[in-house]
Design a protein around this motif. Structure first.
Motif, PDB file in Angstrom:
ATOM      1  N   ALA A  39       0.786  -1.112   0.085  1.00  0.00           N
ATOM      2  CA  ALA A  39      -0.038  -0.035  -0.016  1.00  0.00           C
ATOM      3  C   ALA A  39       0.828   1.297   0.049  1.00  0.00           C
ATOM      4  CB  ALA A  39      -0.884   0.015   1.417  1.00  0.00           C
ATOM      5  N   MET A  40       1.959   1.149   0.667  1.00  0.00           N
ATOM      6  CA  MET A  40       2.732   2.089   0.893  1.00  0.00           C
ATOM      7  C   MET A  40       3.588   2.656  -0.749  1.00  0.00           C
ATOM      8  SD  MET A  40       6.235   2.602   3.190  1.00  0.00           S
ATOM      9  CE  MET A  40       5.248   2.374   4.601  1.00  0.00           C
ATOM     10  N   VAL A  43       0.847   4.403  -2.709  1.00  0.00           N
ATOM     11  CA  VAL A  43       0.339   5.707  -2.442  1.00  0.00           C
ATOM     12  C   VAL A  43       1.465   6.813  -2.822  1.00  0.00           C
ATOM     13  CG1 VAL A  43      -1.540   5.021  -1.003  1.00  0.00           C
ATOM     14  CG2 VAL A  43       0.690   5.667  -0.148  1.00  0.00           C
ATOM     15  N   ASN A  44       2.798   6.307  -2.830  1.00  0.00           N
ATOM     16  CA  ASN A  44       3.935   7.139  -2.930  1.00  0.00           C
ATOM     17  C   ASN A  44       4.399   7.308  -4.441  1.00  0.00           C
ATOM     18  OD1 ASN A  44       4.110   7.411  -0.326  1.00  0.00           O
ATOM     19  ND2 ASN A  44       5.954   5.879   0.049  1.00  0.00           N
ATOM     20  N   LEU A  56      -6.420   7.691  -1.606  1.00  0.00           N
ATOM     21  CA  LEU A  56      -5.099   7.557  -1.828  1.00  0.00           C
ATOM     22  C   LEU A  56      -4.157   8.694  -1.359  1.00  0.00           C
ATOM     23  CD1 LEU A  56      -5.142   5.640  -5.160  1.00  0.00           C
ATOM     24  CD2 LEU A  56      -5.082   4.825  -2.680  1.00  0.00           C
ATOM     25  N   GLU A  57      -4.664  10.035  -0.794  1.00  0.00           N
ATOM     26  CA  GLU A  57      -4.036  10.983  -0.258  1.00  0.00           C
ATOM     27  C   GLU A  57      -4.105  11.109   1.030  1.00  0.00           C
ATOM     28  OE1 GLU A  57      -3.915  14.750  -3.087  1.00  0.00           O
ATOM     29  OE2 GLU A  57      -6.055  14.079  -3.245  1.00  0.00           O
ATOM     30  N   HIS A  58      -3.102  11.880   1.952  1.00  0.00           N
ATOM     31  CA  HIS A  58      -3.338  11.948   3.296  1.00  0.00           C
ATOM     32  C   HIS A  58      -4.478  13.237   3.507  1.00  0.00           C
ATOM     33  CE1 HIS A  58       0.233   9.825   4.382  1.00  0.00           C
ATOM     34  NE2 HIS A  58       0.959  10.439   3.513  1.00  0.00           N
ATOM     35  N   THR A  67      -4.912   6.331   3.432  1.00  0.00           N
ATOM     36  CA  THR A  67      -3.256   6.510   3.360  1.00  0.00           C
ATOM     37  C   THR A  67      -2.716   6.761   4.542  1.00  0.00           C
ATOM     38  OG1 THR A  67      -3.518   7.080   0.921  1.00  0.00           O
ATOM     39  CG2 THR A  67      -1.620   8.151   2.096  1.00  0.00           C
ATOM     40  N   ASP A  68      -3.479   7.550   5.392  1.00  0.00           N
ATOM     41  CA  ASP A  68      -2.956   8.061   6.812  1.00  0.00           C
ATOM     42  C   ASP A  68      -2.760   6.689   7.772  1.00  0.00           C
ATOM     43  OD1 ASP A  68      -2.896  10.659   6.294  1.00  0.00           O
ATOM     44  OD2 ASP A  68      -4.958  10.756   6.481  1.00  0.00           O
ATOM     45  N   ILE A  70      -1.091   3.960   6.902  1.00  0.00           N
ATOM     46  CA  ILE A  70       0.021   3.034   6.408  1.00  0.00           C
ATOM     47  C   ILE A  70       0.959   2.979   7.463  1.00  0.00           C
ATOM     48  CG2 ILE A  70       1.544   2.841   4.516  1.00  0.00           C
ATOM     49  CD1 ILE A  70      -0.495   3.460   2.466  1.00  0.00           C
TER      50      ILE A  70
END
Length: 393
Positions: A39-40, A43-44, A56-58, A67-68, A70
């Motif tokens: 997952a990291m 999203v990165n 997929l955003e903070h 995303t927060d 992970i």
């Protein structure tokens, strides 16, 4: 980092973040780690940072997206892992000094890898970011390991409570020197002031240079996230309770943590950048529930058909995180001409020519770009695992 083969891996000496499944270890933990790192990676590495689906955003500030979760999931896994790596030595009464020295070396290596990632490729020491994901991981690994080696679970629970309450008091009561009353705003909170004082502005997060989401003060509640994992690990290793009872009580603890986090949220909002106490409880509760579900499926029921990709990522977790960042920055040095005659990095050029034209919605194209990279890394990591190659710190 160095490569080794699975047969040569020392499960008591290997860094618990990266070792593979061995007898006495949890398959569910390796699967959990792998899913988190996968997952990291997703999203990165979007194809286009300007077009990303909101989950997929903070969160912009307060709140919590998938995303927060992970990073706290990863630190929770660190806590569980260190119990499985160090519990045998603790039970045997091995000398504390060599154990702490071993932990300190690995924590220092993680911190150094984080700084190296920030330095690459320009190696500008005047503006290098001193804090970051790997740096905080190293600090949490060290702090939680020392706490685990020197205390019992009741003391650890008390330390967890003290960290969460003490951090809330620091951020919500203590005035900020040169700023004014206590604040939870990005640039005006006590943690941001401390980072500007100790780390100094040129070495903070480049997107702000006034505060850092992996700052010094926020490492205290992050230790709490690791301790939640350590407590879960000790519960799972405890002899006596049947697996069903262990799973049930993990779910009870998960529900209690989530509920406490939500109750605390109106007063001390759930916030990843500040790593608030409510965020520790909320994200930690979700991590507990995830571990409980995977433990029941993988270790108790023996259902492992779906675990291959997760294990591929989980065995070489640090390697994929570090190398994907290095390769991305290396490709960024290559400048090519894009479809509109604009100059793009090699990554951007591949995306604009090979992926973006296939989709009408730019968010779908961006997601496809991220998924493509996830699949590429999966292929590499699968080959590494099949050949028994494990990169460890």
């Amino acid at each position: 980092m160095r490569a080794t083969t699975q047969a040569a891996l020392d499960t008591t000496g290997a860094l618990p973040l990266v070792e593979t499944s061995q007898p006495g270890r949890l398959v569910s933990l390796d699967v959990f780690r792998g899913l988190t790192v996968l997952a990291m990676t997703l999203v990165n590495n979007p194809g286009d940072w300007g077009h990303i689906y909101p989950p997929l955003e903070h969160a912009e500030w307060n709140g919590c997206t998938p995303t927060d979760l992970i990073f706290p999931f990863f630190l929770f896994i660190v806590g569980v892992s260190l119990v499985y790596a160090l519990d045998g030595a603790k039970r045997r009464g091995d000398p504390l000094g060599p154990l702490v020295a071993r932990v300190a070396r690995r924590a220092a290596l993680l911190f150094a890898l984080g700084v190296l990632t920030s330095l690459y490729p320009h190696f500008d020491f005047s503006t290098v970011r001193m804090l970051g994901v790997l740096q905080r991981t190293g600090l949490v690994f060290f702090g939680c390991s020392v706490i685990f080696l020197t205390t019992g679970w009741r003391a650890q629970l008390a330390i967890l409570g003290a960290l969460l309450v003490g951090y809330a008091v620091l951020l919500q009561v203590v005035p900020v020197p040169g700023v004014g009353p206590a604040s939870l705003e990005p640039e005006a909170n006590l943690g941001a002031w401390l980072d500007r004082l100790v780390i100094t502005v040129p070495h903070l997060w480049k997107s702000s240079r006034t505060w850092d989401p992996e700052g010094l003060l926020g490492t205290l509640p992050a230790l709490g996230t690791g301790l939640l994992g350590a407590l879960a690990g000790q519960w799972l290793r405890r002899p006596g309770p049947e697996p069903a009872a262990k799973v049930a009580w993990l779910f009870v603890a998960a529900g209690a943590a989530i509920l406490l986090g939500l109750i605390w949220d109106p007063w001390f909002p759930i916030n990843k950048a500040l790593w608030t106490s409510s965020y520790v409880l909320y994200a930690g509760g979700l991590a507990l529930a995830t571990l409980a579900a995977l433990y029941w499926l993988c270790d108790v029921q023996g259902y492992r058909r779906f675990t291959g990709p997760a294990l591929d990522y989980g065995v070489n977790a640090i390697a994929v995180f570090f190398l994907s960042a290095i390769l991305s920055r290396t490709f960024g040095l290559l400048q090519l001409t894009g479809p509109q005659g604009n100059v793009l990095s090699f990554n951007g050029w591949l995306y604009q020519w090979g992926i973006a034209p296939l989709f009408q919605d730019p968010r779908n194209a961006s997601l496809a770009g991220a998924l493509t990279l996830v699949v590429i890394w999966w292929g590499i990591l699968h080959l590494m695992r099949r050949r028994g190659v494990i990169v460890k710190v």
